[in-house]
Enzyme design. Structure first.
Site, PDB file in Angstrom:
ATOM      1  N   GLU A 103      -0.776   9.558  -2.417  1.00  0.00           N
ATOM      2  CA  GLU A 103      -0.049   8.840  -1.372  1.00  0.00           C
ATOM      3  C   GLU A 103      -1.073   8.269  -0.401  1.00  0.00           C
ATOM      4  OE1 GLU A 103       1.747  12.333  -1.012  1.00  0.00           O
ATOM      5  OE2 GLU A 103       0.345  13.118   0.461  1.00  0.00           O
ATOM      6  N   TYR A 115      -7.077   1.409  -5.367  1.00  0.00           N
ATOM      7  CA  TYR A 115      -6.206   2.103  -6.313  1.00  0.00           C
ATOM      8  C   TYR A 115      -5.592   1.117  -7.313  1.00  0.00           C
ATOM      9  CZ  TYR A 115      -6.532   5.763  -2.745  1.00  0.00           C
ATOM     10  OH  TYR A 115      -6.992   6.690  -1.850  1.00  0.00           O
TER      11      TYR A 115
END
Ligand SMILES: CC(C)(COP(=O)(O)OP(=O)(O)OC[C@H]1O[C@@H](n2cnc3c(N)ncnc32)[C@H](O)[C@@H]1OP(=O)(O)O)[C@@H](O)C(=O)NCCC(=O)NCCS
Length: 141
Positions: A103, A115
């Site tokens: 997260e 990411y």
């Protein structure tokens, strides 16, 4: 830059970098418990004594997680986070159904770009997840 396992001797550098970046507030005890957990993979990027960054994963097959990743501003944008991520993720087997979750703050554009470049896909969000009310974006690899 070479990647190697983190040891207790690295914790002063790790804490100093965390505090410089101000993105997370783990104390020494939390890092130590990660170092001692057999499912945790704690990595350092360091070249000839120069400390540049760290990452911590929980590698548990289909339920793996990236807990934290950070690179010293002096060394950012040189592919070091990419190398740290690669070192953890290549231990997983995507074909066998392994996943890695994480997260990240909705507004952390640099980390989200990292990411996404590495094949993580956003699959959900948690509104007001952080203390200051910011939303968390959930990613899966
Ligand atoms: C996010 C962070 C770890 C990236 O580290 P880094 O070593 O600079 O990242 P890399 O050089 O490996 O970059 C890989 C890719 O990420 C993306 N990226 C990284 N920094 C970026 C920036 N400033 N702007 C836009 N994209 C960025 C790019 O896609 C980049 O690929 P490219 O350079 O070929 O365009 C670093 O900025 C950092 O430590 N930030 C503070 C801590 C943090 O927010 N951690 C994540 C939350 S736990």
């Amino acid at each position: 830059m070479p990647i190697r396992p983190m040891t207790e001797a690295d914790l002063s550098n790790v804490l100093a970098l965390q505090n410089t970046l101000g993105f997370q507030k783990w104390n020494e005890k939390q890092f130590l418990s990660e170092l001692r957990a057999n499912y945790a993979v704690c990595l350092i990027a360091e070249d000839t004594g120069t400390f540049a960054g760290y990452a911590i994963f929980h590698l548990m097959g289909s339920d793996s997680e990236l807990l934290t990743i950070a690179v010293d501003p002096k060394f950012q944008r040189r592919g070091i986070a990419f190398s740290l991520l690669y070192e953890g993720l290549h231990k997983l087997n995507r074909e066998n159904g392994d996943h890695c979750f994480l997260e990240v703050r909705e507004g952390n554009d640099r980390a989200r770009a990292l990411y996404e470049k590495h094949g993580f896909q956003a699959y959900g969000k948690r509104e007001r997840y952080y203390d200051d009310g910011e939303t968390a974006i959930l990613y899966k690899w």
